[in-house]
Design a protein around this motif. Structure first.
Motif, PDB file in Angstrom:
ATOM      1  N   VAL A   1       5.740  10.468  -0.115  1.00 42.78           N
ATOM      2  CA  VAL A   1       5.461  10.573  -1.521  1.00 42.78           C
ATOM      3  C   VAL A   1       6.121  11.868  -2.053  1.00 42.78           C
ATOM      4  N   SER A   2       7.299  11.904  -2.616  1.00 45.85           N
ATOM      5  CA  SER A   2       7.868  13.045  -3.144  1.00 45.85           C
ATOM      6  C   SER A   2       8.317  12.747  -4.428  1.00 45.85           C
ATOM      7  N   THR A   3       9.743  12.860  -4.830  1.00 48.76           N
ATOM      8  CA  THR A   3      10.292  12.542  -6.084  1.00 48.76           C
ATOM      9  C   THR A   3       9.867  11.311  -6.436  1.00 48.76           C
ATOM     10  N   GLY A   4      10.039  10.258  -5.646  1.00 46.39           N
ATOM     11  CA  GLY A   4       9.394   8.827  -5.661  1.00 46.39           C
ATOM     12  C   GLY A   4       8.430   8.468  -4.678  1.00 46.39           C
ATOM     13  N   ILE A   5       8.490   7.156  -4.425  1.00 44.94           N
ATOM     14  CA  ILE A   5       7.605   6.781  -3.160  1.00 44.94           C
ATOM     15  C   ILE A   5       8.545   5.873  -2.336  1.00 44.94           C
ATOM     16  N   GLY A   6       8.818   6.005  -1.172  1.00 38.91           N
ATOM     17  CA  GLY A   6       9.549   5.244  -0.279  1.00 38.91           C
ATOM     18  C   GLY A   6       8.790   5.144   0.862  1.00 38.91           C
ATOM     19  N   GLY A   7       9.382   4.573   2.018  1.00 39.64           N
ATOM     20  CA  GLY A   7       8.920   4.328   3.181  1.00 39.64           C
ATOM     21  C   GLY A   7       9.643   3.321   4.169  1.00 39.64           C
ATOM     22  N   GLY A   8       9.061   3.257   5.287  1.00 41.82           N
ATOM     23  CA  GLY A   8       9.372   2.095   6.104  1.00 41.82           C
ATOM     24  C   GLY A   8       8.267   1.276   6.942  1.00 41.82           C
ATOM     25  N   VAL A   9       8.515   0.190   7.561  1.00 39.51           N
ATOM     26  CA  VAL A   9       7.428  -0.562   8.243  1.00 39.51           C
ATOM     27  C   VAL A   9       8.008  -0.845   9.708  1.00 39.51           C
ATOM     28  N   ILE A  10       7.334  -0.429  10.507  1.00 42.10           N
ATOM     29  CA  ILE A  10       7.353  -0.886  11.758  1.00 42.10           C
ATOM     30  C   ILE A  10       6.308  -1.864  12.339  1.00 42.10           C
ATOM     31  N   ALA A  11       6.787  -3.203  12.450  1.00 45.27           N
ATOM     32  CA  ALA A  11       5.990  -4.426  12.720  1.00 45.27           C
ATOM     33  C   ALA A  11       6.461  -4.901  14.048  1.00 45.27           C
ATOM     34  N   ASP A  12       5.374  -5.232  14.892  1.00 45.89           N
ATOM     35  CA  ASP A  12       5.761  -6.056  16.260  1.00 45.89           C
ATOM     36  C   ASP A  12       6.771  -5.178  17.017  1.00 45.89           C
ATOM     37  N   GLY A  13       6.617  -3.846  16.910  1.00 48.02           N
ATOM     38  CA  GLY A  13       7.346  -3.035  17.756  1.00 48.02           C
ATOM     39  C   GLY A  13       8.968  -2.969  17.415  1.00 48.02           C
ATOM     40  N   ARG A  14       9.240  -3.314  16.070  1.00 44.36           N
ATOM     41  CA  ARG A  14      10.650  -3.117  15.537  1.00 44.36           C
ATOM     42  C   ARG A  14      10.508  -2.829  14.249  1.00 44.36           C
ATOM     43  N   VAL A  15      11.632  -2.205  13.610  1.00 44.61           N
ATOM     44  CA  VAL A  15      11.899  -2.019  12.297  1.00 44.61           C
ATOM     45  C   VAL A  15      11.708  -3.181  11.453  1.00 44.61           C
ATOM     46  N   LEU A  16      11.043  -3.493  10.528  1.00 43.07           N
ATOM     47  CA  LEU A  16      11.019  -4.776   9.614  1.00 43.07           C
ATOM     48  C   LEU A  16      12.181  -4.646   8.649  1.00 43.07           C
ATOM     49  N   ARG A  17      13.004  -5.358   8.514  1.00 44.26           N
ATOM     50  CA  ARG A  17      14.296  -5.280   7.889  1.00 44.26           C
ATOM     51  C   ARG A  17      14.432  -6.170   6.762  1.00 44.26           C
ATOM     52  N   GLY A  18      14.089  -7.418   6.677  1.00 39.30           N
ATOM     53  CA  GLY A  18      14.066  -8.322   5.838  1.00 39.30           C
ATOM     54  C   GLY A  18      15.555  -8.608   5.274  1.00 39.30           C
ATOM     55  N   ARG A  19      15.688  -9.646   4.396  1.00 35.81           N
ATOM     56  CA  ARG A  19      17.049 -10.110   3.885  1.00 35.81           C
ATOM     57  C   ARG A  19      17.643  -8.906   3.323  1.00 35.81           C
ATOM     58  N   GLY A  20      19.139  -8.863   3.863  1.00 35.88           N
ATOM     59  CA  GLY A  20      19.747  -7.763   3.130  1.00 35.88           C
ATOM     60  C   GLY A  20      19.330  -6.375   3.652  1.00 35.88           C
ATOM     61  N   ARG A  21      18.306  -6.461   4.601  1.00 34.20           N
ATOM     62  CA  ARG A  21      17.747  -5.249   5.291  1.00 34.20           C
ATOM     63  C   ARG A  21      17.251  -4.577   4.139  1.00 34.20           C
ATOM     64  N   LEU A  22      16.531  -5.137   3.271  1.00 35.90           N
ATOM     65  CA  LEU A  22      15.920  -4.232   2.018  1.00 35.90           C
ATOM     66  C   LEU A  22      14.421  -4.294   2.168  1.00 35.90           C
ATOM     67  N   ALA A  23      13.980  -4.290   3.218  1.00 39.61           N
ATOM     68  CA  ALA A  23      12.231  -4.718   3.260  1.00 39.61           C
ATOM     69  C   ALA A  23      11.774  -3.194   3.066  1.00 39.61           C
ATOM     70  N   GLY A  24      10.468  -2.892   2.735  1.00 42.87           N
ATOM     71  CA  GLY A  24      10.100  -1.533   2.830  1.00 42.87           C
ATOM     72  C   GLY A  24      10.028  -0.793   1.306  1.00 42.87           C
ATOM     73  N   HIS A  25      10.491  -1.725   0.319  1.00 44.53           N
ATOM     74  CA  HIS A  25      10.477  -0.837  -0.889  1.00 44.53           C
ATOM     75  C   HIS A  25       9.035  -0.738  -1.628  1.00 44.53           C
ATOM     76  N   ILE A  26       8.317  -0.244  -0.830  1.00 43.47           N
ATOM     77  CA  ILE A  26       6.637  -0.064  -1.000  1.00 43.47           C
ATOM     78  C   ILE A  26       6.446   0.854  -2.418  1.00 43.47           C
ATOM     79  N   GLY A  27       7.458   1.552  -2.953  1.00 42.53           N
ATOM     80  CA  GLY A  27       7.221   2.343  -4.138  1.00 42.53           C
ATOM     81  C   GLY A  27       7.250   1.538  -5.359  1.00 42.53           C
ATOM     82  N   HIS A  28       7.634   0.181  -5.284  1.00 50.49           N
ATOM     83  CA  HIS A  28       7.860  -0.700  -6.304  1.00 50.49           C
ATOM     84  C   HIS A  28       6.751  -1.901  -6.506  1.00 50.49           C
ATOM     85  N   MET A  29       5.545  -1.539  -5.482  1.00 48.94           N
ATOM     86  CA  MET A  29       4.328  -2.532  -5.658  1.00 48.94           C
ATOM     87  C   MET A  29       3.868  -2.188  -6.926  1.00 48.94           C
ATOM     88  N   THR A  30       3.611  -3.096  -7.607  1.00 49.55           N
ATOM     89  CA  THR A  30       2.900  -3.139  -8.975  1.00 49.55           C
ATOM     90  C   THR A  30       1.188  -2.653  -8.706  1.00 49.55           C
TER      91      THR A  30
END
Ligand code: ZN
Length: 318
Positions: free
Chosen positions: A142-171
């Motif tokens: 939590v700073s200028t924006g909100i960002g982050g990353g998710v570790i799930a089942d012992g690995r970095v969660l990547r998703g399509r295009g390695r774009l997972a984890g844009h948590i700041g844009h949850m409505t």
């Protein structure tokens, strides 16, 4: 290209809109040397790449080249970590399709890896900080924006295009202020350090007796935290609201990813001790019963999460 160094030290570089920072990190995640410069935004990518080269040279001065495994770079997205290309940095002009990994590998004659800044910080906390040894945790900055990353089942969660984890844009509230992405009520638009500062300025203008009013247009999140520590009623109220907004977003993250732990970093986490009771209260009130006990803690590496995370792209690849 050089193979991994014997002692496996690495340099982590954090390329930000205002500062470029570098740190020499050993195999246990300790920062051995650091250097920083104001990002040469006017000079464009060429000038900044030279700054990075200079910072790497400063932090590795006197180090035997065989010890150094490489350089990990953390940068704001969107980027293609696999191809090693920064696709665009909204806050820096000229940063479109910059093959930063190829350029730096050529200039430094070392292996170079690239990662999104939120994910890099999550990796730092996972490998060497508050999330060490866990297989499921979420890092929120939590700073200028909100960002982050998710570790799930012992690995970095990547998703399509390695774009997972844009948590700041949850409505969070579709009726609320519009985010930089164009949507109303994103978490980032409501609860980032920038948003806290903006809301504080509005409220301070209506409360001339508050300490906060004296800051005028210079009032920011940092001063809200400092004034709350001094007992200012408006500042405490603003942090109560901030804790509620952070708590709402964190409950969403608990329901989505079922982490063992949520780690909060970034500038606003300087006030984490003041925010934590409110966050915990909203988690207890809103989360489904099985998620209620999930601890929410401050980042252990503080402002170094991203630097150490970038270095661990080399130290502990994969
Ligand atoms: Zn948004």
């Amino acid at each position: 290209m050089k193979p991994m160094g014997g002692n496996g030290w690495a340099v982590g570089v954090d390329l930000g809109g205002t500062q470029v920072r570098a740190a020499l990190v050993d195999a246990s995640g300790q920062v051995l040397a650091r250097a920083a410069a104001r990002t040469d935004a006017v000079g464009g990518p060429g000038a900044v790449l030279q700054q990075i080269q200079q910072l790497v040279a400063e932090t590795t001065q006197g180090i035997a080249p065989s010890v150094l495994g490489g350089v990990g770079v953390s940068a704001p997205g969107p980027l293609d970590g696999e191809a090693g290309v920064i696709l665009g940095i909204p806050t820096l002009s000229g940063w479109v399709n910059v093959p930063i990994v190829a350029w730096l590998q050529e200039a430094l004659a070392l292996p170079v890896r690239l990662e999104n800044d939120g994910v890099a910080a999550a990796i730092g906390e996972w490998r060497f900080g508050a999330g060490r040894g866990l297989s499921d945790f979420v890092y929120v900055t939590v700073s200028t924006g909100i960002g982050g990353g998710v570790i799930a089942d012992g690995r970095v969660l990547r998703g399509r295009g390695r774009l997972a984890g844009h948590i700041g844009h949850m409505t969070i509230d579709p009726q609320a202020e519009v985010c930089s992405c164009g949507n109303p009520g994103c978490w980032e638009a409501l609860a980032s350090g920038t948003a806290l500062g903006q809301y504080a300025r509005q409220q301070a203008a209506l409360a001339p007796t508050s300490h906060l009013a004296a800051f005028g247009a210079a009032l920011d999140a940092k001063q809200v935290v400092a004034s709350a520590r001094a007992g200012d009623a408006l500042a405490l109220e603003l942090l109560e609201r901030e804790a509620r907004l952070l708590g709402i977003g964190i409950v969403n993250l608990l329901h989505l990813y079922s982490p063992e732990l949520v780690v909060v970093g970034g500038g606003v986490s300087q006030g984490f001790d003041l925010l934590h009771p409110g966050i915990a209260q909203h988690v207890a009130r809103r989360a489904l019963p099985p998620f209620r006990g999930t601890p929410v803690v401050a980042a252990q590496l503080g402002q170094n999460s991203g630097l150490v995370g970038a270095a661990s792209l080399i130290l502990l690849p994969g």
